[in-house]
Design a protein around this motif. Structure first.
Motif, PDB file in Angstrom:
ATOM      1  N   VAL A 151     -15.123 -13.337 -19.389  1.00 62.21           N
ATOM      2  CA  VAL A 151     -16.110 -12.713 -18.512  1.00 62.21           C
ATOM      3  C   VAL A 151     -17.499 -12.803 -19.128  1.00 62.21           C
ATOM      4  CG1 VAL A 151     -16.868 -10.525 -17.522  1.00 62.21           C
ATOM      5  CG2 VAL A 151     -14.466 -11.177 -17.395  1.00 62.21           C
ATOM      6  N   THR A 152     -17.573 -12.526 -20.427  1.00 63.54           N
ATOM      7  CA  THR A 152     -18.864 -12.608 -21.100  1.00 63.54           C
ATOM      8  C   THR A 152     -19.459 -14.010 -20.995  1.00 63.54           C
ATOM      9  OG1 THR A 152     -18.196 -10.905 -22.695  1.00 63.54           O
ATOM     10  CG2 THR A 152     -20.048 -12.312 -23.292  1.00 63.54           C
ATOM     11  N   ALA A 153     -18.639 -15.010 -21.237  1.00 62.91           N
ATOM     12  CA  ALA A 153     -19.132 -16.389 -21.172  1.00 62.91           C
ATOM     13  C   ALA A 153     -19.641 -16.736 -19.776  1.00 62.91           C
ATOM     14  CB  ALA A 153     -18.012 -17.352 -21.580  1.00 62.91           C
ATOM     15  N   HIS A 154     -18.897 -16.306 -18.774  1.00 65.49           N
ATOM     16  CA  HIS A 154     -19.319 -16.588 -17.399  1.00 65.49           C
ATOM     17  C   HIS A 154     -20.633 -15.883 -17.065  1.00 65.49           C
ATOM     18  CE1 HIS A 154     -15.452 -18.498 -16.499  1.00 65.49           C
ATOM     19  NE2 HIS A 154     -16.018 -18.913 -15.384  1.00 65.49           N
ATOM     20  N   VAL A 155     -20.712 -14.630 -17.444  1.00 64.25           N
ATOM     21  CA  VAL A 155     -21.935 -13.889 -17.164  1.00 64.25           C
ATOM     22  C   VAL A 155     -23.124 -14.564 -17.863  1.00 64.25           C
ATOM     23  CG1 VAL A 155     -23.170 -11.726 -17.512  1.00 64.25           C
ATOM     24  CG2 VAL A 155     -20.774 -11.693 -16.811  1.00 64.25           C
ATOM     25  N   ALA A 156     -22.903 -14.977 -19.100  1.00 64.47           N
ATOM     26  CA  ALA A 156     -23.986 -15.587 -19.865  1.00 64.47           C
ATOM     27  C   ALA A 156     -24.466 -16.889 -19.218  1.00 64.47           C
ATOM     28  CB  ALA A 156     -23.518 -15.856 -21.293  1.00 64.47           C
ATOM     29  N   LEU A 157     -23.563 -17.800 -18.968  1.00 58.04           N
ATOM     30  CA  LEU A 157     -23.962 -19.099 -18.430  1.00 58.04           C
ATOM     31  C   LEU A 157     -24.590 -18.961 -17.052  1.00 58.04           C
ATOM     32  CD1 LEU A 157     -20.999 -21.385 -19.570  1.00 58.04           C
ATOM     33  CD2 LEU A 157     -23.317 -21.251 -20.498  1.00 58.04           C
ATOM     34  N   ALA A 158     -23.908 -18.259 -16.174  1.00 60.77           N
ATOM     35  CA  ALA A 158     -24.428 -18.115 -14.817  1.00 60.77           C
ATOM     36  C   ALA A 158     -25.724 -17.315 -14.809  1.00 60.77           C
ATOM     37  CB  ALA A 158     -23.378 -17.436 -13.930  1.00 60.77           C
ATOM     38  N   GLY A 159     -25.742 -16.236 -15.541  1.00 65.44           N
ATOM     39  CA  GLY A 159     -26.921 -15.383 -15.560  1.00 65.44           C
ATOM     40  C   GLY A 159     -28.133 -16.076 -16.142  1.00 65.44           C
ATOM     41  N   LEU A 160     -27.968 -16.728 -17.273  1.00 63.55           N
ATOM     42  CA  LEU A 160     -29.093 -17.418 -17.897  1.00 63.55           C
ATOM     43  C   LEU A 160     -29.619 -18.526 -16.990  1.00 63.55           C
ATOM     44  CD1 LEU A 160     -27.765 -17.639 -21.572  1.00 63.55           C
ATOM     45  CD2 LEU A 160     -29.662 -16.228 -20.729  1.00 63.55           C
ATOM     46  N   ALA A 161     -28.702 -19.257 -16.378  1.00 60.66           N
ATOM     47  CA  ALA A 161     -29.127 -20.348 -15.504  1.00 60.66           C
ATOM     48  C   ALA A 161     -29.879 -19.815 -14.292  1.00 60.66           C
ATOM     49  CB  ALA A 161     -27.917 -21.172 -15.058  1.00 60.66           C
ATOM     50  N   MET A 162     -29.314 -18.830 -13.642  1.00 58.23           N
ATOM     51  CA  MET A 162     -29.948 -18.327 -12.423  1.00 58.23           C
ATOM     52  C   MET A 162     -31.244 -17.598 -12.711  1.00 58.23           C
ATOM     53  SD  MET A 162     -27.145 -17.399  -9.604  1.00 58.23           S
ATOM     54  CE  MET A 162     -28.458 -17.572  -8.408  1.00 58.23           C
ATOM     55  N   ALA A 163     -31.264 -16.849 -13.803  1.00 55.52           N
ATOM     56  CA  ALA A 163     -32.504 -16.157 -14.153  1.00 55.52           C
ATOM     57  C   ALA A 163     -33.599 -17.179 -14.471  1.00 55.52           C
ATOM     58  CB  ALA A 163     -32.269 -15.225 -15.335  1.00 55.52           C
ATOM     59  N   GLY A 164     -33.228 -18.214 -15.224  1.00 56.54           N
ATOM     60  CA  GLY A 164     -34.211 -19.236 -15.572  1.00 56.54           C
ATOM     61  C   GLY A 164     -34.755 -19.961 -14.358  1.00 56.54           C
ATOM     62  N   GLY A 165     -33.888 -20.168 -13.368  1.00 64.50           N
ATOM     63  CA  GLY A 165     -34.312 -20.894 -12.184  1.00 64.50           C
ATOM     64  C   GLY A 165     -34.930 -20.000 -11.120  1.00 64.50           C
ATOM     65  N   SER A 166     -34.882 -18.699 -11.367  1.00 67.50           N
ATOM     66  CA  SER A 166     -35.392 -17.772 -10.356  1.00 67.50           C
ATOM     67  C   SER A 166     -36.889 -17.920 -10.120  1.00 67.50           C
ATOM     68  CB  SER A 166     -35.092 -16.339 -10.796  1.00 67.50           C
ATOM     69  OG  SER A 166     -35.859 -15.433 -10.029  1.00 67.50           O
ATOM     70  N   PRO A 167     -37.304 -17.824  -8.868  1.00 67.66           N
ATOM     71  CA  PRO A 167     -38.729 -17.869  -8.530  1.00 67.66           C
ATOM     72  C   PRO A 167     -39.518 -16.790  -9.265  1.00 67.66           C
ATOM     73  CG  PRO A 167     -37.381 -17.962  -6.548  1.00 67.66           C
ATOM     74  CD  PRO A 167     -36.448 -17.681  -7.677  1.00 67.66           C
ATOM     75  N   ALA A 168     -38.837 -15.691  -9.584  1.00 67.25           N
ATOM     76  CA  ALA A 168     -39.521 -14.593 -10.266  1.00 67.25           C
ATOM     77  C   ALA A 168     -40.007 -15.005 -11.652  1.00 67.25           C
ATOM     78  CB  ALA A 168     -38.589 -13.388 -10.377  1.00 67.25           C
ATOM     79  N   MET A 169     -39.436 -16.079 -12.193  1.00 67.11           N
ATOM     80  CA  MET A 169     -39.804 -16.533 -13.538  1.00 67.11           C
ATOM     81  C   MET A 169     -40.743 -17.732 -13.496  1.00 67.11           C
ATOM     82  SD  MET A 169     -38.091 -14.371 -15.207  1.00 67.11           S
ATOM     83  CE  MET A 169     -36.932 -13.145 -14.607  1.00 67.11           C
ATOM     84  N   ALA A 170     -41.108 -18.127 -12.295  1.00 64.68           N
ATOM     85  CA  ALA A 170     -41.894 -19.351 -12.148  1.00 64.68           C
ATOM     86  C   ALA A 170     -43.240 -19.257 -12.866  1.00 64.68           C
ATOM     87  CB  ALA A 170     -42.110 -19.663 -10.663  1.00 64.68           C
TER      88      ALA A 170
END
Lengths: 197, 197
Positions: A151-170
């Motif tokens: 679960v930790t690995a999934h949260v990390a990979l998905a979360g980091l990827a989506m947060a990085g790609g989020s418009p909020a971080m543009a």
DNA sequence: GTCTATACCGCGATAGAC
DNA sequence: GTCTATCGCGGTATAGAC
């Protein structure tokens, strides 16, 4: 490919293909894959739909070609990380490489995480090297993939990827985003936080 | 089951709408929104495309209707969390509610995170209550939304949602998944880990 | 008020002329 | 290598049967 008389040939063939991929990526990130028609790509290039079909047999092939470079990078990162001897070093390597990839290919990652067309293309692209899809998780989970680690690995990979790609971080520059993601990733995976590169 | 005129009138409307949404959700989770045509939905119900079009003016409306219940729950969770006085309690409340929602609506969440059609529907559905979209992040970030806090909040929400909806977690029962996600979420947001409810 | 029949247009995709 | 022409399917739309 570009030998001799082939100046025109080189430009017509390879260069048009390159222009096409650049244009496609731009339109994909603007309107999504689904929202980008072959007609739009063709118009942007000043050719017809059928001309696009000369270079790519299907729309899916364009999507695959667009995502391919980033996937090759990811594959290389996983391979290199797995060569590290200590498990801590493996995770550090993987985390840093993954985050760097996400930050540099932000637009693509955003697409990647929110478009089933892209997801499909990605799954097809890694048909041969399924090692690395599971390898990514395997490196993070270790030998004993218990529930918590998975679960930790999934949260990390998905979360980091989506947060990085989020418009909020543009608005954030690469350096800032990279460091912020790294710190979160380290905390998540239980790695000691250290040097601010 | 009989198609008597009276019964058809009584049963036809609301019930067909309900059946339609159930069928749509099932097909959406199987083939994605994009991969599910109105024809497929109509065939599964034993009616025509136009009949579907009678109940919903556009495909997007079906998507919205399918996601609506979960979004209302989320809205309620945010509202209730914001009523807590201590910030720690706000976060705990939000985290527990969000994760519970994700776990119970796993299939929908998986769709949610990987389909631009769903994402669009969600954005439309919350047109009136944009408070809660920003409120979700606001509660997690606190008053000073610095970069680190923003990034952490995004990683947490996106990561927990996608991990929960991931096919890799499909085998886990709700209890197990919920606790695993809670522990990861607490570590990520700097909350002390406690009772295994 | 609920559904069928039918038509429209844009999309991805194919075949064949230049 | 690029074009025109065409196909089938998708979402959308309307008229009308019951």
């Amino acid at each position: 490919m570009t030998t001799g008389t082939a100046e025109a040939g080189a430009r017509g063939a390879a260069d048009t293909r390159t222009r096409l991929l650049d244009t496609a990526l731009r339109l994909f990130t603007e309107h999504g894959v689904e929202g980008t028609s072959l007609q739009m790509i063709a118009d942007a290039l000043g050719v017809t739909k059928a001309a696009v079909y000369y270079h790519f047999k299907a729309k899916d092939e364009i999507t695959e070609a667009v995502t391919e470079p980033a996937l090759r990078e990811l594959d290389a990162i996983v391979t290199e990380a797995s060569k590290q001897r200590r498990r801590g070093a493996q995770i550090d390597h993987l985390l840093a490489g993954f985050i760097d990839l996400v930050v540099r290919h932000r637009a693509l990652v955003a697409l990647f995480s929110s478009d089933p067309g892209v997801a499909r293309a990605v799954e097809k692209s890694i048909h041969g090297s399924e090692d690395f899809k599971q390898g990514l998780l395997g490196l993070l989970c270790g030998d004993n993939p218990d529930t918590a680690a998975m679960v930790t690995a999934h949260v990390a990979l998905a979360g980091l990827a989506m947060a990085g790609g989020s418009p909020a971080m543009a608005a954030l520059d690469d350096e800032t985003l990279r460091e912020a993601l790294l710190e979160v990733g380290r905390r998540l995976l239980g790695r000691p936080r250290h040097r601010t590169a």
